[in-house]
Design an enzyme around this catalytic site. Structure first.
Site, short mmCIF file in Angstrom:
data_model
loop_
_atom_site.label_atom_id
_atom_site.label_comp_id
_atom_site.label_asym_id
_atom_site.label_seq_id
_atom_site.Cartn_x
_atom_site.Cartn_y
_atom_site.Cartn_z
N SER A 141 0.85 -1.20 0.00
CA SER A 141 0.00 0.00 0.00
C SER A 141 0.88 1.24 0.00
CB SER A 141 -0.87 -0.02 1.27
OG SER A 141 -1.45 1.24 1.49
N TYR A 154 -1.47 -0.71 10.66
CA TYR A 154 -1.70 -1.12 9.27
C TYR A 154 -0.53 -0.66 8.39
CZ TYR A 154 -3.55 -1.36 4.56
OH TYR A 154 -3.69 -1.65 3.21
N1 LIG Z 1 -8.95 -1.09 -0.69
C1 LIG Z 1 -7.96 -0.24 -0.49
O1 LIG Z 1 -8.16 1.00 -0.38
C2 LIG Z 1 -6.53 -0.76 -0.43
C3 LIG Z 1 -5.48 0.17 -0.54
C4 LIG Z 1 -4.17 -0.29 -0.49
C5 LIG Z 1 -3.91 -1.64 -0.35
N2 LIG Z 1 -4.95 -2.52 -0.23
C6 LIG Z 1 -4.64 -3.94 -0.03
O2 LIG Z 1 -5.27 -4.71 -1.02
C7 LIG Z 1 -5.46 -6.04 -0.53
C8 LIG Z 1 -6.86 -6.52 -0.90
O3 LIG Z 1 -7.81 -5.71 -0.24
P1 LIG Z 1 -9.19 -5.28 -0.91
O4 LIG Z 1 -9.19 -3.79 -0.96
O5 LIG Z 1 -9.44 -6.03 -2.15
O6 LIG Z 1 -10.19 -5.67 0.28
P2 LIG Z 1 -11.30 -6.79 0.40
O7 LIG Z 1 -12.33 -6.66 -0.65
O8 LIG Z 1 -11.73 -6.72 1.83
O9 LIG Z 1 -10.50 -8.15 0.14
C9 LIG Z 1 -9.70 -8.75 1.11
C10 LIG Z 1 -9.52 -10.22 0.73
O10 LIG Z 1 -8.63 -10.82 1.68
C11 LIG Z 1 -9.22 -12.02 2.12
N3 LIG Z 1 -8.76 -12.35 3.45
C12 LIG Z 1 -8.77 -11.57 4.56
N4 LIG Z 1 -8.27 -12.26 5.61
C13 LIG Z 1 -7.95 -13.49 5.14
C14 LIG Z 1 -7.42 -14.66 5.73
N5 LIG Z 1 -7.09 -14.70 7.03
N6 LIG Z 1 -7.21 -15.74 4.94
C15 LIG Z 1 -7.55 -15.72 3.65
N7 LIG Z 1 -8.04 -14.65 3.02
C16 LIG Z 1 -8.26 -13.56 3.77
C17 LIG Z 1 -10.73 -11.77 2.07
O11 LIG Z 1 -11.43 -13.00 1.91
P3 LIG Z 1 -12.23 -13.79 3.05
O12 LIG Z 1 -12.78 -12.78 4.01
O13 LIG Z 1 -13.26 -14.53 2.27
O14 LIG Z 1 -11.22 -14.70 3.67
C18 LIG Z 1 -10.83 -10.98 0.78
O15 LIG Z 1 -10.89 -11.85 -0.32
C19 LIG Z 1 -5.17 -5.98 0.98
O16 LIG Z 1 -3.89 -6.54 1.23
C20 LIG Z 1 -5.16 -4.50 1.28
O17 LIG Z 1 -4.32 -4.17 2.37
C21 LIG Z 1 -6.25 -2.12 -0.29
#
Ligand SMILES: NC(=O)c1ccc[n+]([C@@H]2O[C@H](COP(=O)([O-])OP(=O)(O)OC[C@H]3O[C@@H](n4cnc5c(N)ncnc54)[C@H](OP(=O)(O)O)[C@@H]3O)[C@@H](O)[C@H]2O)c1
Length: 258
Positions: A141, A154
């Site tokens: 991030s 975070y």
């Molecule tokens: N959205 C943003 O603004 C943003 C910005 C910068 C970076 N990111 C990064 O992007 C990545 C994806 O996030 P997203 O924005 O796509 O959010 P999201 O829609 O909440 O997706 C998160 C994913 O991680 C999975 N997950 C969480 N805990 C887990 C566990 N213990 N084991 C297996 N799977 C797990 C969830 O699936 P289940 O709950 O089904 O397990 C879900 O598929 C993250 O690493 C986040 O830090 C996001």
């Protein structure tokens, strides 16, 4: 030969969009997450893609458990005999003061964002080596480089991911395995609603991009490998701003998150 990718956190957001895009481009995909019904929905969406498209294998598992990530790599090997790409994407957010935050939240954050990435990498690399090489995309991030009061744990967890990426890149060079650190900016996904701690009450006014844009960024990085990827000029500005005037950026972040 058809390429094979393992994507953690494939049940929503960036992981889901990336799995769909890679399958659309003919890749075979192992998608891992805890919510089976969401992986079923992804499987149906991949089935509905115009042919030809890649195949999909769901793995219901938790990245905080090393054996689950090994199972995901084993599914890739059993299904297609190889693994070319890991997208280490599963992650959670958390907001709140370092001292007052619930330890349970911090523990979930650290186990998921740190242990989960290590388990995924350690499970994937042996199979990539047997496959003759590969490419690891670390979903970090822009927060990794930011002074982030009230989002400190975070940000530090993502600094870990980016730091590991830069060293791992050299450790794996002789294995013909690339490592890309993707510094993702704010993205419209379930991430905000699921954020642990105080996060749900704080509405960010930073511009958000779509998960599809990040997925396209992953595909571009696979086609034209780079060490570090920042997708938007806005995010580049944030990273640069923090390098030049960290105190000001910290002040602005504190006003936003407190
Ligand atoms: N959205 C943003 O603004 C943003 C910005 C910068 C970076 N990111 C990064 O992007 C990545 C994806 O996030 P997203 O924005 O796509 O959010 P999201 O829609 O909440 O997706 C998160 C994913 O991680 C999975 N997950 C969480 N805990 C887990 C566990 N213990 N084991 C297996 N799977 C797990 C969830 O699936 P289940 O709950 O089904 O397990 C879900 O598929 C993250 O690493 C986040 O830090 C996001």
């Amino acid at each position: 030969m058809t390429k094979v990718a393992l994507i953690t956190g494939a049940s929503s957001g960036i992981g889901y969009a990336t799995a769909l895009l890679l399958a659309r481009h003919g890749w075979h995909v192992v998608g891992m997450a805890r919510r089976a019904e969401r992986l079923d929905a992804l499987a149906a969406a991949i089935d509905a893609l115009p042919t030809p498209h890649g195949n999909f294998a769901p793995v219901v598992g938790d990245v905080t458990r090393a054996e689950d990530t090994k199972q995901a790599a084993a599914v890739a090997e059993a299904g297609w005999g190889r693994l070319d790409v890991l997208v280490a994407n599963a992650g959670v957010g958390q907001r709140g003061a370092v001292v007052e935050a619930a330890w349970q939240d911090l523990e979930t954050l650290l186990r998921t964002n740190i242990d989960g990435v290590l388990h995924s990498v350690r499970a994937s690399v042996p199979l990539m080596r047997r496959s003759g090489g590969g490419h690891i995309i670390m979903i970090s991030s822009v927060a990794a480089s930011l002074v982030s009061p009230y989002a400190a744990t975070y940000a530090a967890s993502k600094a870990f991911v980016s730091s590991i990426a830069s060293s791992l890149r050299l450790e794996l060079r002789e294995d013909n395995i690339r490592v890309t650190d993707m510094l993702v900016g704010r993205t419209e996904t379930e991430f905000n609603e699921k954020r642990l701690g105080e996060g749900k009450r704080t509405k960010s006014n930073l511009p958000a991009m779509s998960a599809d844009k990040v997925a396209q960024g992953v595909l571009n990085a696979l086609n034209r490998p780079r060490d570090t990827v920042i997708l938007r000029p806005f995010d580049r500005l944030i990273v640069l701003g923090n390098r030049l005037v960290p105190a000001l950026m910290g002040y602005l972040a504190k006003k936003q998150y407190q």
